[in-house]
Design an enzyme around this catalytic site. Structure first.
Site, PDB file in Angstrom:
ATOM      1  N   PRO A 142       0.813  -1.215   0.000  1.00  0.00           N
ATOM      2  CG  PRO A 142       0.032  -1.001   2.172  1.00  0.00           C
ATOM      3  CD  PRO A 142       0.705  -1.971   1.257  1.00  0.00           C
ATOM      4  CB  VAL A 145       3.840   0.059   2.969  1.00  0.00           C
ATOM      5  CG1 VAL A 145       4.499  -0.373   1.662  1.00  0.00           C
ATOM      6  CG2 VAL A 145       4.012  -1.017   4.025  1.00  0.00           C
ATOM      7  NE  ARG A 174       4.107  12.054  -4.370  1.00  0.00           N
ATOM      8  CZ  ARG A 174       4.180  10.737  -4.219  1.00  0.00           C
ATOM      9  NH1 ARG A 174       5.362  10.135  -4.125  1.00  0.00           N
ATOM     10  NH2 ARG A 174       3.097  10.012  -4.137  1.00  0.00           N
ATOM     11  NE  ARG A 267       4.771   9.870   0.295  1.00  0.00           N
ATOM     12  CZ  ARG A 267       4.358   8.898  -0.488  1.00  0.00           C
ATOM     13  NH1 ARG A 267       5.131   7.839  -0.679  1.00  0.00           N
ATOM     14  NH2 ARG A 267       3.175   8.941  -1.073  1.00  0.00           N
ATOM     15  NE  ARG A 278      -1.474   8.706  -3.205  1.00  0.00           N
ATOM     16  CZ  ARG A 278      -0.408   8.390  -3.931  1.00  0.00           C
ATOM     17  NH1 ARG A 278       0.514   7.593  -3.441  1.00  0.00           N
ATOM     18  NH2 ARG A 278      -0.242   8.871  -5.153  1.00  0.00           N
ATOM     19  CG  ASN A 301       9.080  -0.978   6.228  1.00  0.00           C
ATOM     20  OD1 ASN A 301      10.007  -1.037   7.044  1.00  0.00           O
ATOM     21  ND2 ASN A 301       8.873   0.066   5.439  1.00  0.00           N
ATOM     22  CG  ASP A 302       7.497  -2.546  13.418  1.00  0.00           C
ATOM     23  OD1 ASP A 302       7.519  -1.307  13.490  1.00  0.00           O
ATOM     24  OD2 ASP A 302       7.208  -3.280  14.379  1.00  0.00           O
TER      25      ASP A 302
HETATM   26  N1  LIG Z   1      10.110   1.355   8.585  1.00  0.00           N
HETATM   27  C1  LIG Z   1       9.780   2.637   8.543  1.00  0.00           C
HETATM   28  N2  LIG Z   1       9.565   3.302   9.692  1.00  0.00           N
HETATM   29  C2  LIG Z   1       9.198   4.612   9.682  1.00  0.00           C
HETATM   30  N3  LIG Z   1       9.042   5.342   8.551  1.00  0.00           N
HETATM   31  C3  LIG Z   1       9.233   4.725   7.378  1.00  0.00           C
HETATM   32  C4  LIG Z   1       9.612   3.352   7.314  1.00  0.00           C
HETATM   33  N4  LIG Z   1       9.731   3.014   6.013  1.00  0.00           N
HETATM   34  C5  LIG Z   1       9.450   4.121   5.304  1.00  0.00           C
HETATM   35  N5  LIG Z   1       9.160   5.149   6.110  1.00  0.00           N
HETATM   36  C6  LIG Z   1       8.735   6.512   5.719  1.00  0.00           C
HETATM   37  O1  LIG Z   1       7.384   6.400   5.286  1.00  0.00           O
HETATM   38  C7  LIG Z   1       7.124   7.320   4.235  1.00  0.00           C
HETATM   39  C8  LIG Z   1       6.559   6.547   3.059  1.00  0.00           C
HETATM   40  O2  LIG Z   1       7.583   5.741   2.501  1.00  0.00           O
HETATM   41  P1  LIG Z   1       7.717   5.533   0.939  1.00  0.00           P
HETATM   42  O3  LIG Z   1       7.565   6.837   0.243  1.00  0.00           O
HETATM   43  O4  LIG Z   1       8.959   4.769   0.732  1.00  0.00           O
HETATM   44  O5  LIG Z   1       6.427   4.654   0.708  1.00  0.00           O
HETATM   45  P2  LIG Z   1       5.905   3.949  -0.637  1.00  0.00           P
HETATM   46  O6  LIG Z   1       5.416   2.628  -0.264  1.00  0.00           O
HETATM   47  O7  LIG Z   1       6.952   4.011  -1.681  1.00  0.00           O
HETATM   48  O8  LIG Z   1       4.693   4.875  -1.027  1.00  0.00           O
HETATM   49  P3  LIG Z   1       4.000   5.103  -2.475  1.00  0.00           P
HETATM   50  O9  LIG Z   1       3.419   3.831  -2.879  1.00  0.00           O
HETATM   51  O10 LIG Z   1       2.971   6.146  -2.211  1.00  0.00           O
HETATM   52  O11 LIG Z   1       5.028   5.587  -3.418  1.00  0.00           O
HETATM   53  C9  LIG Z   1       8.428   8.023   3.927  1.00  0.00           C
HETATM   54  O12 LIG Z   1       8.410   9.290   4.548  1.00  0.00           O
HETATM   55  C10 LIG Z   1       9.493   7.119   4.560  1.00  0.00           C
HETATM   56  O13 LIG Z   1      10.618   7.847   4.990  1.00  0.00           O
HETATM   57  N1  LIG Z   2       0.348  -0.918 -11.696  1.00  0.00           N
HETATM   58  C1  LIG Z   2       1.318  -0.016 -11.507  1.00  0.00           C
HETATM   59  N2  LIG Z   2       1.426   0.627 -10.332  1.00  0.00           N
HETATM   60  C2  LIG Z   2       2.426   1.507 -10.197  1.00  0.00           C
HETATM   61  C3  LIG Z   2       3.354   1.764 -11.206  1.00  0.00           C
HETATM   62  N3  LIG Z   2       4.232   2.686 -10.770  1.00  0.00           N
HETATM   63  C4  LIG Z   2       3.883   2.976  -9.513  1.00  0.00           C
HETATM   64  N4  LIG Z   2       2.796   2.265  -9.153  1.00  0.00           N
HETATM   65  C5  LIG Z   2       2.087   2.253  -7.863  1.00  0.00           C
HETATM   66  O1  LIG Z   2       1.303   3.391  -7.749  1.00  0.00           O
HETATM   67  C6  LIG Z   2       1.125   3.699  -6.381  1.00  0.00           C
HETATM   68  C7  LIG Z   2       1.261   5.174  -6.150  1.00  0.00           C
HETATM   69  O2  LIG Z   2       2.546   5.627  -6.465  1.00  0.00           O
HETATM   70  P1  LIG Z   2       2.969   7.158  -6.164  1.00  0.00           P
HETATM   71  O3  LIG Z   2       4.335   7.313  -6.753  1.00  0.00           O
HETATM   72  O4  LIG Z   2       1.942   8.028  -6.811  1.00  0.00           O
HETATM   73  O5  LIG Z   2       2.955   7.300  -4.667  1.00  0.00           O
HETATM   74  C8  LIG Z   2       2.158   2.881  -5.623  1.00  0.00           C
HETATM   75  O6  LIG Z   2       1.483   1.799  -4.975  1.00  0.00           O
HETATM   76  C9  LIG Z   2       3.040   2.322  -6.678  1.00  0.00           C
HETATM   77  O7  LIG Z   2       3.516   1.025  -6.383  1.00  0.00           O
HETATM   78  C10 LIG Z   2       3.211   1.064 -12.427  1.00  0.00           C
HETATM   79  O8  LIG Z   2       3.974   1.200 -13.396  1.00  0.00           O
HETATM   80  N5  LIG Z   2       2.188   0.185 -12.541  1.00  0.00           N
END
Ligand SMILES: Nc1ncnc2c1ncn2[C@@H]1O[C@H](COP(=O)(O)OP(=O)(O)OP(=O)(O)O)[C@@H](O)[C@H]1O
Ligand SMILES: Nc1nc2c(ncn2[C@@H]2O[C@H](COP(=O)(O)O)[C@@H](O)[C@H]2O)c(=O)[nH]1
Length: 392
Positions: A142, A145, A174, A267, A278, A301-302
């Site tokens: 999600p 995460v 962004r 974030r 979301r 991911n804790d």
């Molecule tokens: N284990 C953790 N403990 C605390 N904070 C965390 C942890 N892992 C990630 N974060 C923080 O949580 C926020 C969300 O992380 P990240 O942007 O990597 O999520 P994501 O899964 O890639 O989200 P998205 O799907 O929206 O792109 C960031 O600010 C990151 O620094």
């Molecule tokens: N099905 C796909 N999902 C994707 C792709 N690239 C990113 N993602 C997912 O979208 C959400 C939101 O991302 P964000 O950058 O707007 O925070 C996140 O769950 C990504 O994993 C893709 O190519 N295909």
């Protein structure tokens, strides 16, 4: 192995040119299926790739098929061999090895699906690649995460081992996000057209925006000799699971919903309305991630460092970071001049210095809309003895 190419007689070749209005350059004909002849050669409407024409032998009707996939550049001369009921191998003579082996698919699952979707005759090109590639890694979970955070750490510590698949998205960038690095930020109409043209491995509507992984995004990473990492949602993971990509699937789960909410808010990249959206989607995504059977591994991911350690373990990585940051050594450059003969599962080719090789196509995988991988090239010595050594 199918029948050897049949070169059309002059008058018939002339007829083909007139009937199809194509520019004919060294057309070759291949009897590919029970009642069809495939002509490979010349140019297509764009004038810069090898054209294909199909003759239905029952109706004597010519068809110009929809041609999908990454097409080879036009060349003066090529050899064509039917491998099985699904595809033929096209060797572009006088091209460098990296660009000489191509597959024209006429009855693979991809082609059959596209034929049905487009209600038209379809063929698809796929470039042949010698050697194995590394299994791509799909990471889902999600929003908020920590997928991006984990992937960034992996890329930082192992820059020569991993490459990120840069997705396309219609969402706005962004702050600090760079086009072509974090995403290919795209217009919706352009992305929809590319999806229709079969250029995407998967795509999905995520939080009201279109996201997708282009075939090219994955292939450029594999071409660089790196293991490809995809950060995609569960809908996308499901599509990749059904594709021939053969990836490892990892789902990242949060320790609790409250913590997920904290991270997403902290974030600070989304408006309150977007955060709510979301979080709503996260519920369904977690449910599917844990129960759909798509994922090979589930990681919580804790504590970030602990989760990262588990991820590395799962990917079979040494704990010592990759210190070598130089690019791969360049591959030897060979050109295949001539296709000589077929031997069970192997095609005999000779290079420009008359060295003989057996091209083994028995373990190929992938294919259109991406590359066809797993080709092996063995040197042949003394007129046919094969050594076990692969040259690439
Ligand atoms: N284990 C953790 N403990 C605390 N904070 C965390 C942890 N892992 C990630 N974060 C923080 O949580 C926020 C969300 O992380 P990240 O942007 O990597 O999520 P994501 O899964 O890639 O989200 P998205 O799907 O929206 O792109 C960031 O600010 C990151 O620094
Ligand atoms: N099905 C796909 N999902 C994707 C792709 N690239 C990113 N993602 C997912 O979208 C959400 C939101 O991302 P964000 O950058 O707007 O925070 C996140 O769950 C990504 O994993 C893709 O190519 N295909």
């Amino acid at each position: 192995m199918g029948e050897a190419p049949i070169i059309f007689e002059k008058d018939l070749l002339q007829k083909i040119s007139n009937e199809t209005k194509s520019v004919s350059i060294a057309y070759e004909a291949v009897v590919a299926a029970a009642n069809k002849q495939y002509l490979v050669g010349g140019t297509d409407e764009s004038g810069c790739s090898i054209g294909v024409q199909i003759l239905d032998q029952t109706t004597r009707k010519w068809t110009t098929p929809v041609i999908l996939g990454d097409k080879p550049e036009v060349c003066k001369d090529q050899s064509v061999i039917v491998l099985n009921e699904e595809r033929m191998l096209v060797i572009r003579r006088d091209a460098a090895l990296e660009d000489s082996l191509w597959f024209l698919e006429f009855n693979t699952k991809f082609v059959r699906d596209q034929r049905q979707a487009l209600d038209a005759e379809v063929v698809a090109w796929s470039k042949g690649v010698i050697g194995e590639d590394l299994k791509p890694v799909v990471i889902s979970g999600p929003s908020g995460v920590g997928k991006g955070t984990l992937i960034s750490k992996l890329m930082e510590d192992f820059p020569t081992k991993f490459g990120f698949s840069v997705s396309h998205t219609t969402r706005a960038p962004r702050q600090k996000e760079q086009n072509g690095v974090h995403y290919h930020f795209s217009e919706r109409s352009a992305m929809e057209k590319d999806i229709k043209d079969g250029k995407f491995l998967e795509f999905a509507l995520v939080h009201d925006n279109l996201y997708g992984t282009s075939v090219e995004a994955v292939e450029v990473v594999a071409d660089a000799g790196k293991r490809c990492i995809l950060d995609i949602d569960v809908q996308g993971a499901r599509q990749v699971r059904a594709s021939p990509l053969g990836a490892t699937f990892i789902f990242i789960r949060p320790p609790s919903f409250a913590e997920l909410e904290n991270r997403l808010r902290a974030r600070g990249t989304e408006t309150e309305e977007q955060v709510q959206k979301r979080l709503r989607n996260a519920k369904a995504e977690i449910e599917q991630g844990l129960s759909s059977g798509i994922f090979d591994h589930i990681l919580e991911n804790d504590d970030l460092e602990e989760c990262y350690r588990n991820l590395k373990k799962l990917l079979g990585l040494d704990v010592i970071p990759d210190v070598c940051r130089t690019s791969q050594a360049t591959k030897p450059h060979l050109s295949m001049n001539h296709l000589e003969e077929n031997e069970d599962g192997r095609v005999v080719v000779v290079d420009h210095k008359n060295n003989k090789f057996a091209l083994d196509v028995s373990c190929i995988r992938g294919g259109a809309p991406g590359r066809t991988r797993g080709l092996k090239l063995h040197p042949l010595s003394n007129g046919g003895d094969q050594t076990d050594q692969f040259i690439i």
